[in-house]
Design an enzyme around this catalytic site. Structure first.
Site, mmCIF file in Angstrom:
data_model
loop_
_atom_site.group_PDB
_atom_site.id
_atom_site.type_symbol
_atom_site.label_atom_id
_atom_site.label_comp_id
_atom_site.label_asym_id
_atom_site.label_seq_id
_atom_site.Cartn_x
_atom_site.Cartn_y
_atom_site.Cartn_z
ATOM 1 N N LYS A 36 16.970 3.565 0.661
ATOM 2 C CA LYS A 36 17.813 3.251 1.825
ATOM 3 C C LYS A 36 18.946 2.347 1.353
ATOM 4 C CE LYS A 36 14.795 2.368 5.470
ATOM 5 N NZ LYS A 36 14.261 1.392 6.448
ATOM 6 N N ASP B 208 14.491 -0.857 0.313
ATOM 7 C CA ASP B 208 15.251 -1.182 1.521
ATOM 8 C C ASP B 208 16.266 -2.277 1.164
ATOM 9 O OD1 ASP B 208 15.911 -1.303 4.237
ATOM 10 O OD2 ASP B 208 14.248 -2.611 4.738
ATOM 11 N N ASP C 198 4.090 2.898 6.493
ATOM 12 C CA ASP C 198 3.472 2.542 7.769
ATOM 13 C C ASP C 198 4.440 1.829 8.705
ATOM 14 O OD1 ASP C 198 3.588 0.036 6.235
ATOM 15 O OD2 ASP C 198 2.361 -0.781 7.858
ATOM 16 N N LYS D 238 0.814 -1.197 0.000
ATOM 17 C CA LYS D 238 0.000 0.000 0.000
ATOM 18 C C LYS D 238 0.855 1.257 0.000
ATOM 19 C CE LYS D 238 -3.121 -2.372 3.183
ATOM 20 N NZ LYS D 238 -3.581 -2.387 4.581
ATOM 21 N N GLY D 239 2.111 1.100 0.389
ATOM 22 C CA GLY D 239 2.978 2.246 0.694
ATOM 23 C C GLY D 239 3.057 3.334 -0.360
ATOM 24 N N GLU E 228 7.535 2.855 -6.208
ATOM 25 C CA GLU E 228 7.690 2.376 -4.829
ATOM 26 C C GLU E 228 7.767 3.545 -3.854
ATOM 27 O OE1 GLU E 228 7.495 0.344 -2.646
ATOM 28 O OE2 GLU E 228 8.530 -1.540 -2.939
ATOM 29 N N ASP E 229 7.421 3.283 -2.608
ATOM 30 C CA ASP E 229 7.627 4.283 -1.568
ATOM 31 C C ASP E 229 9.090 4.302 -1.124
ATOM 32 O OD1 ASP E 229 7.437 1.731 -0.447
ATOM 33 O OD2 ASP E 229 6.081 2.303 1.166
ATOM 34 N N PHE F 197 13.952 3.528 10.517
ATOM 35 C CA PHE F 197 12.618 3.195 10.031
ATOM 36 C C PHE F 197 11.792 4.456 9.826
ATOM 37 C CE2 PHE F 197 8.476 1.195 9.772
ATOM 38 C CZ PHE F 197 8.783 0.127 8.941
ATOM 39 N N ARG G 55 0.278 6.052 7.994
ATOM 40 C CA ARG G 55 0.255 6.266 6.535
ATOM 41 C C ARG G 55 -0.319 7.636 6.167
ATOM 42 N NH1 ARG G 55 1.330 1.350 3.959
ATOM 43 N NH2 ARG G 55 0.444 -0.523 4.896
HETATM 44 P P1 IMP Z 1 12.603 -4.431 0.567
HETATM 45 O O1 IMP Z 1 12.111 -5.644 -0.137
HETATM 46 O O2 IMP Z 1 13.382 -4.777 1.800
HETATM 47 O O3 IMP Z 1 13.360 -3.468 -0.326
HETATM 48 O O4 IMP Z 1 11.335 -3.736 1.162
HETATM 49 C C1 IMP Z 1 10.694 -2.724 0.564
HETATM 50 C C2 IMP Z 1 9.343 -2.528 1.210
HETATM 51 O O5 IMP Z 1 9.418 -2.635 2.627
HETATM 52 C C3 IMP Z 1 8.858 -1.136 0.934
HETATM 53 O O6 IMP Z 1 8.038 -1.128 -0.187
HETATM 54 C C4 IMP Z 1 8.100 -0.784 2.184
HETATM 55 O O7 IMP Z 1 6.753 -1.168 2.044
HETATM 56 C C5 IMP Z 1 8.751 -1.589 3.267
HETATM 57 N N1 IMP Z 1 9.736 -0.779 4.010
HETATM 58 C C6 IMP Z 1 11.082 -0.821 3.943
HETATM 59 N N2 IMP Z 1 11.651 0.088 4.731
HETATM 60 C C7 IMP Z 1 10.640 0.754 5.316
HETATM 61 C C8 IMP Z 1 10.584 1.850 6.235
HETATM 62 O O8 IMP Z 1 11.586 2.435 6.684
HETATM 63 N N3 IMP Z 1 9.338 2.258 6.602
HETATM 64 C C9 IMP Z 1 8.189 1.681 6.126
HETATM 65 N N4 IMP Z 1 8.207 0.673 5.265
HETATM 66 C C10 IMP Z 1 9.414 0.202 4.865
HETATM 67 MG MG MG Z 2 6.194 -0.749 -0.276
#
Ligand code: IMP
Ligand code: MG
Length: 172
Positions: free
Chosen positions: A128, A100, A156, A40-41, A96-97, A149, A162
Site C-alpha cells: 500500500k 502500509d 485480519d 500473524k498476517g 510480510e502480508d 483496509f 484471516r
Molecule cells: P505498517 O507498519 O503500517 O507498515 O503496518 C504493517 C502491518 O499492519 C501489516 O503487517 C499488517 O499486519 C497490518 N496492516 C496494514 N494494513 C493492513 C490492512 O489493510 N489490512 C490488515 N492488516 C493491515
Molecule cells: Mg503483518
C-alpha cells in the site's frame, strides 16, 4: 455489517506466489537463506510461498505488535521472537502480508541488520505505497494496492477474516 469487496481470489494469489517463488529461488540460489514470517498476517503467504520455492530455506517467525483492534498503526512497533533468531551471516528475507506505513518493516530491517545478517530484504504479498510514512521500499512485491483496509488470506480486522481464501476490501 461491513461489506467485503473482492480484490484477489485464490487463483490470483497462487499465480503471484508461484511467480515470486521462482524469482526468489533464482535470486537466492546457493545462499544460506532464512525466511522470517511476520505473525500473524503472513502465515498463509509464507506457507504457500515455501512450498513453491525450489531451493533449501530455513524458516522462523517474528511477531510485531502495534495495531490493537483499530485500523491505524500507533507508532513504534514491538518485536517478539520465541527465542533469539540466529541470523549472523545469513541472508534474511522478511515475509510480510502487507506494507502500509512501513514502520513495522523499518524496525525489523534494522533489527536484523544489527544482529549481523549478511543481507536483509523484504518480500510482501501486498504493498500500500500511498500510505508510506517512512522511506522503505519492499524488495519483492506481489501486488500493489490502493488505500483501503484489506482482509482475508491471513490479514485480519480485529482478528476476524484471516481464514478467507481470497483478499477483500473491507468497507465500513
Ligand atoms: P505498517 O507498519 O503500517 O507498515 O503496518 C504493517 C502491518 O499492519 C501489516 O503487517 C499488517 O499486519 C497490518 N496492516 C496494514 N494494513 C493492513 C490492512 O489493510 N489490512 C490488515 N492488516 C493491515
Ligand atoms: Mg503483518
Amino acid at each position: 455489517m461491513p461489506e467485503l469487496i473482492p480484490v484477489l481470489d485464490s487463483e490470483d494469489i497462487h499465480r503471484m506466489t508461484a511467480a515470486m517463488a521462482e524469482r526468489l529461488s533464482s535470486d537466492y540460489e546457493g545462499k544460506e537463506v532464512l525466511l522470517v514470517g511476520v505473525l500473524k498476517g503472513a502465515f498463509l503467504f509464507l506457507a504457500d510461498l515455501v512450498r513453491l520455492i525450489s531451493i533449501p530455506v530455513k524458516i522462523d517467525f517474528v511477531r510485531a505488535s502495534s495495531y490493537g483492534s483499530g485500523t491505524e498503526t500507533k507508532g513504534c512497533v514491538q518485536l517478539e521472537t520465541h527465542r533469539d533468531i540466529d541470523v549472523a551471516g545469513k541472508h534474511v528475507l522478511i515475509v510480510e502480508d502487507i506494507v502500509d506505513t512501513g514502520l513495522t518493516l523499518q524496525c525489523m530491517v534494522s533489527h536484523f541488520q544489527s544482529l549481523g545478517a549478511a543481507s536483509v530484504k523484504v518480500c510482501t504479498l501486498l504493498d500500500k505505497k500511498a500510505r508510506r510514512r517512512v522511506p522503505l521500499e519492499a524488495d519483492y512485491v506481489c501486488h500493489a494496492v490502493d488505500d483501503g483496509f484489506l482482509v482475508g488470506y491471513g490479514l485480519d480486522y480485529d482478528e476476524s477474516y484471516r481464514e478467507l481464501p481470497g483478499i477483500y476490501h473491507l468497507k465500513f
